[in-house]
Design an enzyme around this catalytic site. Structure first.
Site, mmCIF file in Angstrom:
data_model
loop_
_atom_site.group_PDB
_atom_site.id
_atom_site.type_symbol
_atom_site.label_atom_id
_atom_site.label_comp_id
_atom_site.label_asym_id
_atom_site.label_seq_id
_atom_site.Cartn_x
_atom_site.Cartn_y
_atom_site.Cartn_z
ATOM 1 N N CYS A 189 -2.051 -7.586 5.839
ATOM 2 C CA CYS A 189 -3.299 -7.107 5.120
ATOM 3 C C CYS A 189 -3.396 -7.217 3.608
ATOM 4 O O CYS A 189 -2.655 -6.564 2.845
ATOM 5 C CB CYS A 189 -3.384 -5.637 5.457
ATOM 6 S SG CYS A 189 -4.793 -4.824 4.664
ATOM 7 N N CYS B 51 -4.462 -4.678 1.488
ATOM 8 C CA CYS B 51 -3.571 -3.462 1.008
ATOM 9 C C CYS B 51 -2.380 -3.927 0.303
ATOM 10 O O CYS B 51 -1.995 -3.101 -0.711
ATOM 11 C CB CYS B 51 -2.878 -3.005 2.585
ATOM 12 S SG CYS B 51 -3.851 -3.076 3.892
ATOM 13 N N ASP B 52 -1.810 -5.216 0.239
ATOM 14 C CA ASP B 52 -0.712 -5.505 -0.516
ATOM 15 C C ASP B 52 -0.906 -6.521 -1.411
ATOM 16 O O ASP B 52 0.065 -7.066 -2.142
ATOM 17 C CB ASP B 52 0.316 -6.069 0.675
ATOM 18 C CG ASP B 52 0.579 -4.852 1.745
ATOM 19 O OD1 ASP B 52 0.537 -3.591 1.259
ATOM 20 O OD2 ASP B 52 0.786 -5.333 2.915
#
Ligand code: NAP
Length: 309
Positions: A135, A138-139
């Site tokens: 992701c 997300c990261d």
């Protein structure tokens, strides 16, 4: 929770599940939506949604899903957090086990969606969270001013590659063929972006790293068999998704990839059980089609329940 008989139990709270819940609760059917983690599904990890109608200029995925939730609240949709473990067909009543507790319902709509596929190469699990991610939204921000790689050639890989350019010094787009599957508009942006370097006809054979995380990837060129080592601090995998329907494999008809087989009106192989969204076998997986599915499943469920009255 054990005493109540619901008209509809919805498993999963992404766009399909929330749409189905909006329709059934608005139709005054007693509805319970069970979500394992947070409402919103895969869209919660999407930065900007540009192709959902009604939002010129786009809307952030989480913002869109908060609107879906607020809309459901207007009609009193009941939502619980829990994991659905099993579904037993007792004819007119279905018994659904949620975190060990039995819930009785007259109909079920499955909208569990899909989750990212893994590459299945050595060290992938060991480095997950230490350089390997599924992701970028997300990261991605953890990878400032360092080179990263993204694997895949579809819309997700293209969108995530573009997103990663905000942080990374360079983005290698590693694809097993020499052309992308992503839509033309995304391809144009990829090829116009100087930070993105496509690495064609290549697969990742090995992830190399140390205690601090990933440092290199070893690639093989699938056309000529040559090897290449890329220096990168992160490897983002975007090679498609796998449906979350394994817990239903013994009771519903699934296709060989694990998608729930339905008729065009979202009916599964079990009367009274419907499926909508990415978990269902269908040609196009988008928020708009998940929403369409959720609406169809809700209306067909309502008709199914009417037949008993
Ligand atoms: P996808 O379209 O299935 O693409 C997966 C990509 O990964 C393909 O390029 C595939 O290569 C590659 N791949 C698959 N298995 C691989 C493996 N083992 N090793 C290396 N590469 C592998 O998946 P997606 O991009 O996640 O998209 C899923 C669905 O969501 C699609 O319908 C897509 O259109 C939709 N989506 C839409 C949007 C949007 O509209 N903005 C955004 C994201 C996703 P090949 O090309 O060689 O098969």
């Amino acid at each position: 929770m054990t005493e109540t008989l619901y008209d509809v139990l919805i498993v999963g709270g992404g766009p399909a599940g929330l749409t189905a819940g909006l329709y059934t609760s608005r139709a005054k059917l007693k509805t319970l939506l069970v979500e394992r983690m947070i409402l919103g599904g895969q869209v919660m990890t999407t930065t900007k949604v540009e192709n959902y109608p009604g939002f010129p200029g786009g809307i952030d995925g989480p913002d869109l899903m908060i609107r879906f939730q607020e809309h459901c609240q207007e009609f009193g949709l009941e939502v619980v957090t829990g994991e659905v473990e099993s579904l037993v067909d007792e004819g007119e009543i279905k018994v659904v086990t949620v975190d060990g507790k039995q819930v009785r319902t007259r109909a079920v709509i499955i909208t569990t969606g899909a989750e990212p596929k893994k590459l299945g190469i050595p060290n992938e699990t060991e480095f997950t969270g230490r350089g390997v991610s599924y992701c970028a939204t997300c990261d991605g921000a953890f990878f400032r001013d360092v080179p990263v790689a993204i694997i895949g050639g579809g819309d997700t890989a293209a969108e995530e590659a573009l997103f990663l350019c905000r942080f990374a010094s360079k983005v290698y787009l590693i694809h097993r063929r020499d052309e992308l599957r992503a839509t033309r508009v995304l391809q144009d942006r990829i090829f116009a972006n100087e930070k993105i370097e496509p690495v064609w006809d290549s697969s990742v054979e090995q992830i190399i790293g140390d205690n601090s995380g990933v440092t290199h990837l070893e690639l093989t060129n699938l056309k000529d068999g040559s090897s290449q080592t890329l220096e990168t601090a992160g490897m983002f995998v975007a090679i498609g998704v796998t449906p979350k329907a394994h817990f239903l494999a013994d009771i519903l008809e699934l296709d060989p990839e694990g998608y729930i087989m339905t008729d065009p009106d979202c009916r599964t192989s079990m009367p009274g059980v419907f499926a909508a969204g990415d978990v269902r076998k269908k040609i196009l997986k988008q928020i708009a089609t998940a929403v369409g599915d959720g609406a169809v499943a809700a209306i067909v469920t309502e008709k199914y329940l009417d037949e008993f009255e």
